[in-house]
Write a protein that holds these residues in place. Structure first.
Motif, PDB file in Angstrom:
ATOM      1  N   VAL A  19      10.384  -6.448 -10.223  1.00  0.00           N
ATOM      2  CA  VAL A  19       8.976  -6.768 -10.472  1.00  0.00           C
ATOM      3  C   VAL A  19       8.345  -7.377  -9.222  1.00  0.00           C
ATOM      4  N   TYR A  20       9.046  -8.265  -8.548  1.00  0.00           N
ATOM      5  CA  TYR A  20       8.517  -8.871  -7.324  1.00  0.00           C
ATOM      6  C   TYR A  20       8.280  -7.814  -6.256  1.00  0.00           C
ATOM      7  N   TYR A  21       9.221  -6.885  -6.121  1.00  0.00           N
ATOM      8  CA  TYR A  21       9.046  -5.824  -5.124  1.00  0.00           C
ATOM      9  C   TYR A  21       7.861  -4.930  -5.488  1.00  0.00           C
ATOM     10  N   ALA A  22       7.737  -4.583  -6.766  1.00  0.00           N
ATOM     11  CA  ALA A  22       6.651  -3.699  -7.192  1.00  0.00           C
ATOM     12  C   ALA A  22       5.284  -4.358  -7.002  1.00  0.00           C
ATOM     13  N   VAL A  23       5.199  -5.656  -7.240  1.00  0.00           N
ATOM     14  CA  VAL A  23       3.920  -6.347  -7.151  1.00  0.00           C
ATOM     15  C   VAL A  23       3.587  -6.754  -5.715  1.00  0.00           C
ATOM     16  N   HIS A  24       4.547  -7.317  -4.997  1.00  0.00           N
ATOM     17  CA  HIS A  24       4.256  -7.912  -3.695  1.00  0.00           C
ATOM     18  C   HIS A  24       5.016  -7.252  -2.541  1.00  0.00           C
ATOM     19  N   GLY A  25       6.275  -6.994  -2.727  1.00  0.00           N
ATOM     20  CA  GLY A  25       7.141  -6.612  -1.621  1.00  0.00           C
ATOM     21  C   GLY A  25       6.830  -5.292  -0.961  1.00  0.00           C
ATOM     22  N   ARG A  26       6.488  -4.265  -1.732  1.00  0.00           N
ATOM     23  CA  ARG A  26       6.289  -2.949  -1.132  1.00  0.00           C
ATOM     24  C   ARG A  26       5.045  -2.907  -0.255  1.00  0.00           C
ATOM     25  N   LYS A  27       4.123  -3.836  -0.455  1.00  0.00           N
ATOM     26  CA  LYS A  27       2.918  -3.889   0.369  1.00  0.00           C
ATOM     27  C   LYS A  27       3.129  -4.708   1.638  1.00  0.00           C
ATOM     28  N   HIS A  28       3.989  -5.721   1.575  1.00  0.00           N
ATOM     29  CA  HIS A  28       4.122  -6.667   2.671  1.00  0.00           C
ATOM     30  C   HIS A  28       5.480  -6.631   3.373  1.00  0.00           C
ATOM     31  N   TYR A  29       6.383  -5.758   2.973  1.00  0.00           N
ATOM     32  CA  TYR A  29       7.726  -5.725   3.563  1.00  0.00           C
ATOM     33  C   TYR A  29       7.697  -4.985   4.889  1.00  0.00           C
ATOM     34  N   ARG A  30       8.286  -5.611   5.934  1.00  0.00           N
ATOM     35  CA  ARG A  30       8.480  -4.974   7.230  1.00  0.00           C
ATOM     36  C   ARG A  30       9.965  -4.896   7.501  1.00  0.00           C
ATOM     37  N   GLU A  31      10.439  -3.703   7.823  1.00  0.00           N
ATOM     38  CA  GLU A  31      11.860  -3.511   8.076  1.00  0.00           C
ATOM     39  C   GLU A  31      12.292  -4.332   9.287  1.00  0.00           C
ATOM     40  N   VAL A  88      14.392  -3.677  11.630  1.00  0.00           N
ATOM     41  CA  VAL A  88      14.511  -2.897  12.870  1.00  0.00           C
ATOM     42  C   VAL A  88      13.150  -2.722  13.514  1.00  0.00           C
ATOM     43  N   ARG A  89      12.129  -2.418  12.739  1.00  0.00           N
ATOM     44  CA  ARG A  89      10.784  -2.267  13.285  1.00  0.00           C
ATOM     45  C   ARG A  89      10.254  -3.595  13.813  1.00  0.00           C
ATOM     46  N   HIS A  90      10.610  -4.695  13.149  1.00  0.00           N
ATOM     47  CA  HIS A  90      10.178  -6.025  13.598  1.00  0.00           C
ATOM     48  C   HIS A  90      10.814  -6.341  14.951  1.00  0.00           C
ATOM     49  N   ILE A  91      12.080  -6.014  15.124  1.00  0.00           N
ATOM     50  CA  ILE A  91      12.773  -6.315  16.382  1.00  0.00           C
ATOM     51  C   ILE A  91      12.279  -5.391  17.502  1.00  0.00           C
ATOM     52  N   LEU A  92      12.024  -4.127  17.174  1.00  0.00           N
ATOM     53  CA  LEU A  92      11.568  -3.192  18.207  1.00  0.00           C
ATOM     54  C   LEU A  92      10.193  -3.558  18.749  1.00  0.00           C
ATOM     55  N   LYS A  93       9.355  -4.223  17.953  1.00  0.00           N
ATOM     56  CA  LYS A  93       8.043  -4.631  18.424  1.00  0.00           C
ATOM     57  C   LYS A  93       8.117  -5.823  19.379  1.00  0.00           C
TER      58      LYS A  93
END
Length: 122
Positions: A102-114, A116-121
């Protein structure tokens, strides 16, 4: 943690069972993600060693074994079930799983950054 055993051994056993099952299912999810990438043909990062043609059968066996063993750990230990002998780990694991979905469906899928992408930036 050891003081919980003084009050009730059932509570301590349930906590240990949930921890074991959560660890097992996290391994199953990780290995399943590798299998999905292999079946889709997506490249994996380079590794120090390779299992070659045995990778897919070994990973498939590992996922099946983990899922069967973890589900079997949710079964009751005794035939006559009371509140003290009930295996509450399936209820606790299921509740935590539902809260996470439920947390992922409501909040996480919109605000989650992988990661690997965070480190590559950086």
């Amino acid at each position: 943690m050891a003081l919980i055993n003084i009050a009730s051994t059932a509570v301590l056993n349930t906590i240990f069972s949930v921890l074991t099952d959560a660890t097992a299912f996290s391994y199953a999810v990780s290995i399943s993600c590798l299998l999905i990438r292999r079946f889709c043909g997506d490249p994996l990062p380079p590794a120090r060693f390779s299992m070659g043609k045995f990778l897919i059968p070994a990973n498939a066996f590992a996922v099946l074994y983990i899922v069967v063993a973890a589900v079997a750990s949710f079964f009751l230990v005794e035939g006559a079930v009371t509140a003290a002998s009930m295996n509450w780990s399936c209820v606790m694991f299921g509740g935590a799983f539902i809260i996470a979905v439920v947390y992922y469906a409501v909040h996480g899928r919109k605000h989650y950054r992988e990661p690997v992408r965070h480190i590559l930036k950086m």
